[in-house]
Design a protein around this motif. Structure first.
Motif, short mmCIF file in Angstrom:
data_model
loop_
_atom_site.label_atom_id
_atom_site.label_comp_id
_atom_site.label_asym_id
_atom_site.label_seq_id
_atom_site.Cartn_x
_atom_site.Cartn_y
_atom_site.Cartn_z
N GLU A 76 0.86 -1.19 0.00
CA GLU A 76 0.00 0.00 0.00
C GLU A 76 0.89 1.24 0.00
O GLU A 76 2.07 1.16 0.35
CB GLU A 76 -0.92 -0.01 1.23
N PRO A 77 0.36 2.37 -0.40
CA PRO A 77 1.17 3.60 -0.41
C PRO A 77 1.72 3.90 0.99
O PRO A 77 1.11 3.54 2.01
CB PRO A 77 0.18 4.68 -0.86
N GLU A 78 2.85 4.55 1.02
CA GLU A 78 3.49 4.78 2.31
C GLU A 78 4.09 6.19 2.38
O GLU A 78 4.73 6.65 1.43
CB GLU A 78 4.60 3.74 2.53
N GLU A 79 3.85 6.85 3.50
CA GLU A 79 4.47 8.16 3.74
C GLU A 79 5.80 7.94 4.46
O GLU A 79 5.85 7.22 5.46
CB GLU A 79 3.55 9.04 4.57
N VAL A 80 6.84 8.57 3.95
CA VAL A 80 8.19 8.34 4.45
C VAL A 80 8.82 9.68 4.82
O VAL A 80 8.81 10.63 4.02
CB VAL A 80 9.06 7.62 3.40
N PRO A 107 4.19 5.22 -3.88
CA PRO A 107 2.99 4.44 -4.23
C PRO A 107 3.19 2.95 -3.93
O PRO A 107 4.32 2.48 -3.73
CB PRO A 107 2.84 4.67 -5.74
N ALA A 108 2.11 2.21 -3.91
CA ALA A 108 2.20 0.76 -3.77
C ALA A 108 2.94 0.18 -4.97
O ALA A 108 2.96 0.75 -6.05
CB ALA A 108 0.80 0.16 -3.66
N ALA A 125 25.00 11.59 5.58
CA ALA A 125 24.24 10.55 6.29
C ALA A 125 22.75 10.80 6.10
O ALA A 125 22.32 11.93 5.93
CB ALA A 125 24.60 10.55 7.77
N ILE A 126 21.99 9.69 6.16
CA ILE A 126 20.53 9.80 6.00
C ILE A 126 19.83 8.96 7.05
O ILE A 126 20.37 7.98 7.55
CB ILE A 126 20.06 9.37 4.60
N PHE A 127 18.61 9.38 7.36
CA PHE A 127 17.71 8.62 8.23
C PHE A 127 16.36 8.61 7.52
O PHE A 127 15.76 9.67 7.29
CB PHE A 127 17.61 9.28 9.60
N VAL A 128 15.88 7.44 7.18
CA VAL A 128 14.62 7.28 6.45
C VAL A 128 13.64 6.50 7.33
O VAL A 128 13.96 5.40 7.79
CB VAL A 128 14.85 6.52 5.12
N GLN A 129 12.46 7.09 7.55
CA GLN A 129 11.51 6.47 8.47
C GLN A 129 10.12 6.42 7.87
O GLN A 129 9.46 7.45 7.67
CB GLN A 129 11.45 7.23 9.79
N GLY A 130 9.69 5.21 7.51
CA GLY A 130 8.32 4.98 7.10
C GLY A 130 7.80 3.80 7.90
O GLY A 130 8.43 3.33 8.85
#
Length: 726
Positions: A76-80, A107-108, A125-130
Motif C-alpha cells: 500500500e502507499p506509504e508516507e516516508v 505508491p504501492a 548521512a541519512i535517516f529514512v523512516q516509514g
C-alpha cells in the motif's frame, strides 16, 4: 554541558546497543566513513602542555558525496520521512523530486528510493523512516557513480558502479544527527583538597578522565591548571604533561568548564592577580558500555588486580579503544588488538571493535603501514578474524575485506628478493619498548606475524566468497611458514632466533617470535617444550618489562599449562604496581626502578602513561585461561570450558557472548557451569570419574574427561582434584 548530558540520554541506548536487539531505522553512511571522521575528531584533541599535538601518520577523510538506494515492494502507499546531514536530492525510480523534501509518498508496488548527499564538513548521512521503508545496513551506497547517459537520454546498459552495504552505529533518533555525538559525563567531586602555593591541589582519589569545572570563578588575572596522574606531576608546573590556562576578567562569579577532557588524579589550580574560585570539581567522561564479564577468586590480591584492570580498560574505552588516556589518546593498532581480546571477556561491545578497525584502516590507496608500524598492520588483520570468531558477524568481514586485500597487496609489494620483510624507508618496526632490541635485518617476529596475517586473509577470503583469494593466501602462508622454520629455527637453542642479517641467522634469541609461536600453534609438541624451557622460563633471555608484551608471554605460558607460575607472575607484576599505589595500570613497570623513576619515559620526567589499555591484560588471561572459556565455532555456537585453578582454592566468573553469559565456578572439589548459549564442552582432569547428575561423562584419556554443556541447563560436577588435576 547540560546539553551533553541530555544528548547522552538520547544516544547511549542507541550507540552501544547489543547486536541481538531488533533492527529499526537508523542513521546510515558509507561504511567506515563516520568511524574515520570520528577518529579524526578524537585523535586531534591531543595537546602537550597546551600545544596541539597531531598524529604521526596520514589521516584520511570521509567521502563528501555519497549515493544511497534501496528497492522496496509496498502493498500500500506509504508516507516516508527523510532526515539528512548535508545537501541532497531524492529520486523515486530514477525520477528526481523537486526541492529538499522532508516527507515523500511512495505508491504501492516495487520502487527504488535513492538519495544523493553532499557534505564537506561532516559525513553524508541519512535517516529514512516509514512504516516499512526504513534506513539500515541493508541499503546500498557508493561514493563514485560511474553511470553515463547518451544523447537520447538513455542510461548506460552496463553499470561500472560498485555498491556496498551502508554503514551504521545504530543511531536511532532521527532528531539527533550523528555529528552531534559526544560521550556522556557525570559530576564527581574531589576527595581531598589542600592549599598549594597560590592555589589548591585537588585529589580525586584515583585515576580519572573528564572536564575540570571551576565554580564561582571571579577576578582579573590568570588561572593556571596543572594536571597530574601523580601528585609529583601536578605540582611540577614546568614539567607536567598537560595543562590549561585561563585569562580571567570577571566582576561577578561564573562557573567555567575546561574545553578539553584530560586524564588526571591530581589537579593543581594556581591563581594570579585577583583571580579566585569557590571550588573545583569534574565532569567524568565515559563510554556507556555494560560490564558483562566478571571474575572473583579466593585470592584477594588477584581480585584487586582484576578490578583495577577492568577500571583501566574502561577508562581507555572511549569512542574507540585508545592506548592511554593522558598522553597519546590515539588509536594504535597494537594496543587496540589487545583491547579487543579484553573486551570479549568484559564488555563484549562489538560495535566499538568494528569502529576501531574501520578507523585504523582508513582509505585506499595504502601508502604506509597502519600507524606506520609494520607489526601494527599485522595486528589489524588478526583483530578482524578474532572479531568473527567471537561474534560470528560474517557481514562485517565481507564489508571490510576489500580493505584487507589492498593492505595486504601493499605489504606483499615490500618483500625483499628472499620473500621476507625487513626495514624499508617509512617503516617503523616496533615490536616492544625494550633496551637494545635489534630491529636490523629480517626479524623473525615480523615474518611470523606476516604468516599469521596471510592465514587470516585466507580465512576471511572464504567468508567473503573469494575462493581464488583464499587459495592464493593459503599458499603464501604455507610457503612463508616453511621458510620461517628453515631460516630461523635453531635446533641447538631449541628456539627461533631473533633475526637474519646479510642472509645469515643470528645467534640472538628473544622471547617475541617464540611465545607467539606457542599460542599460534606453530610448534610441534617437542618444540613447545623446548621453547618453554629455553626461552620462556630462561632468565638468561632478556626479560620483558612492558605489560604490552607481558600479555603475550603470560598467554604463551598459560597455553602450556603454567597457570600456577602465571598466577605468581601476575601477583608480582601487577601486584607490584598496586603496592606502589597504582589505581590504574601503567604503560611500563620495571620493579628495579625507584620512586619517581617509575613516572618517567621518553626522556621526560612524567612521560609515562599511568593508565594504559595494554596494562589491563589480566582480564583476558583470567577469562580465557583460568575460567578457561573460548569459542570453538564463531559466535559461541560451540565453545570449550577448561578451567584451571592455577593454585587458587576457588574461582568464579562470567564470560559474555553475543547472546548471553557462560557462568563458571570451580574449586578443588566442584565445578558448576551454566550457559545461555550454544553447545559447550567441559574438559577436566580428575583422579576418579566425575559425578555429574544429568550429564554424560566421557573419558577421553587417562584421568581426562569431557562433559557436554547444553544451553539453559545448570551443571554441578563433583570431581577429585589431584597433583595432575586442574
Amino acid at each position: 554541558m547540560k546539553h551533553r548530558i541530555c544528548l547522552f540520554l538520547a544516544l547511549a541506548a542507541s550507540l552501544f546497543v547489543d547486536q541481538a536487539q531488533a533492527q529499526k531505522a537508523s542513521w546510515i553512511w558509507y561504511p567506515g566513513d563516520f568511524d574515520i571522521y570520528m577518529s579524526n575528531v578524537m585523535q586531534n584533541r591531543r595537546t602537550e602542555r597546551g600545544s596541539f599535538f597531531p598524529v604521526f601518520w596520514k589521516m584520511d577523510s570521509h567521502y563528501v558525496l555519497v549515493d544511497f538506494h534501496k528497492e522496496f515492494t509496498l502493498t500500500e502507499p506509504e508516507e516516508v520521512k527523510l532526515y539528512v546531514e548535508g545537501t541532497y536530492n531524492v529520486k523515486i525510480d530514477g525520477q528526481a523530486i523537486s526541492g529538499f523534501p522532508k516527507t515523500i509518498k511512495i505508491p504501492a508496488g516495487k520502487h527504488k528510493l535513492s538519495l544523493k548527499v553532499y557534505n564537506q564538513a561532516q559525513v553524508p548521512a541519512i535517516f529514512v523512516q516509514g512504516k516499512t521503508v526504513i534506513s539500515d545496513e541493508t541499503w546500498l551506497s557508493t561514493f563514485e557513480d560511474k553511470e553515463w547517459i547518451d544523447a537520447s537520454g538513455k542510461t548506460s546498459d552496463k553499470s561500472g558502479t560498485t555498491f556496498v552495504s551502508a554503514g551504521s552505529w545504530h543511531f536511532t533518533d532521527p532528531l539527533i544527527a550523528p555529528s552531534a555525538f559526544k560521550l556522556p559525563v557525570t559530576p564527581h567531586a574531589a576527595t581531598k583538597i589542600e592549599k598549594a602555593n597560590q592555589g589548591t591541589l585537588s585529589d580525586f582519589g584515583k585515576e580519572t578522565f573528564g572536564f575540570i569545572k571551576v565554580h564561582g570563578l571571579r577576578g582579573k588575572g590568570r588561572m593556571s591548571i596543572y594536571y597530574g596522574e601523580s601528585r609529583e606531576e601536578a605540582l611540577s608546573t614546568d614539567k607536567c604533561e598537560t595543562l590549561d590556562y585561563l585569562d580571567i576578567d570577571l566582576s561577578a562569579k561564573k562557573d567555567s568548564i575546561m574545553p578539553l577532557s584530560k586524564a588526571f588524579r591530581y589537579v593543581n589550580a594556581q591563581y594570579e592577580g585577583s583571580v579566585a574560585a569557590d571550588s573545583i570539581s569534574m565532569l567524568y567522561e565515559y563510554a556507556p558500555v555494560t560490564e558483562k564479564g566478571s571474575f572473583k577468586s579466593s585470592d584477594k590480591e588477584l581480585n584487586k588486580i582484576y578490578d583495577v584492570a577492568k577500571y583501566t580498560f574502561h577508562l581507555n574505552t572511549r569512542e574507540f579503544f585508545i592506548d592511554g588516556i593522558k598522553r597519546d589518546r590515539w588509536v594504535w593498532s597494537g594496543d587496540a588488538y589487545q583491547s579487543y581480546l579484553m573486551n570479549y571477556y568484559s564488555f563484549f561491545d562489538a560495535e566499538t571493535v568494528k569502529r576501531t578497525l574501520w578507523a585504523q584502516r582508513g582509505k585506499d590507496p595504502v601508502t604506509a603501514h597502519i600507524n606506520t608500524i609494520m607489526d601494527y598492520s599485522f595486528y589489524w588483520f588478526l583483530g578482524i578474524y578474532d572479531y568473527y570468531k567471537f561474534t560470528g558477524d560474517q557481514k562485517f568481514v565481507q564489508d571490510i575485506y576489500p580493505r584487507m586485500q589492498s593492505l595486504m597487496t601493499y605489504i606483499d609489494g615490500r618483500k625483499n628478493k628472499d620473500g621476507l620483510l625487513e626495514w624499508m624507508p617509512g617503516d617503523w618496526i616496533f615490536i616492544d619498548w625494550a633496551d637494545k632490541l635489534s630491529k636490523e635485518g629480517e626479524v623473525s617476529f615480523e615474518q611470523l606475524l606476516y604468516a599469521r596475517s596471510l592465514e587470516t586473509m585466507s580465512l576471511c577470503a572464504k567468508l567473503a566468497n573469494d575462493a581464488d583469494g583464499a587459495a592464493k593466501y593459503d599458499q603464501q602462508a604455507t610457503t612463508l611458514k616453511k621458510k620461517l622454520f628453515d631460516l630461523y629455527w635453531n635446533a641447538n637453542k631449541q628456539a627461533l632466533v631473533h633475526s637474519r642479517i646479510a642472509g645469515k641467522p643470528t645467534d640472538n634469541v628473544t622471547r617475541y617470535a617464540n611465545m607467539f609461536g606457542i599460542f599460534f600453534d606453530y610448534f610441534t609438541a617437542d618444540q613447545k617444550l623446548g621453547v618453554k624451557k629455553n626461552v620462556l622460563l630462561n632468565d638468561n633471555v632478556a626479560k620483558i618489562t612492558t605489560p604490552y608484551m607481558r600479555f603475550y608471554e603470560l598467554e604463551a605460558l598459560c597455553a602450556m599449562g603454567e597457570q600456577s607460575y602465571v598466577l605468581k607472575e601476575m601477583k608480582s607484576y601487577w601486584g607490584g604496581m598496586l603496592k606502589l599505589g597504582a589505581t590504574s595500570f601503567w604503560e611500563e613497570y620495571n620493579p628495579d626502578k625507584k620512586g619517581t623513576e617509575h613516572l618517567a619515559m621518553y626522556g621526560r620526567p612524567f612521560g609515562k602513561s599511568l593508565c594504559h589499555a595494554w596494562g589491563a591484560s589480566p582480564i583476558y588471561l583470567l577469562g580465557r585461561y583460568y575460567l578457561g572459556v573460548q569459542p570453538t565455532k564463531p559466535g559461541y555456537k560451540t565453545y570449550a570450558i577448561e578451567p584451571n585453578l592455577g593454585g587458587l582454592a576457588w574461582m568464579e566468573g562470567k564470560v559474555p557472548t553475543p547472546n548471553g553469559d557462560i557462568e563458571v565456578y570451580c574449586s578443588n572439589k566442584e565445578i558448576k557451569v551454566k550457559s545461555a548459549v550454544g553447545m559447550g564442552t567441559l574438559k577436566l582432569k580428575s583422579k576418579s570419574k566425575p559425578n555429574a547428575p544429568g550429564a554424560v561423562v566421557t573419558e577421553i584419556g587417562k584421568g581426562v574427561y569431557e562433559i557436554k554443556i547444553e544451553k539453559g541447563k545448570e551443571y554441578k560436577i563433583k570431581y577429585t582434584y589431584g597433583p595432575h588435576g586442574l
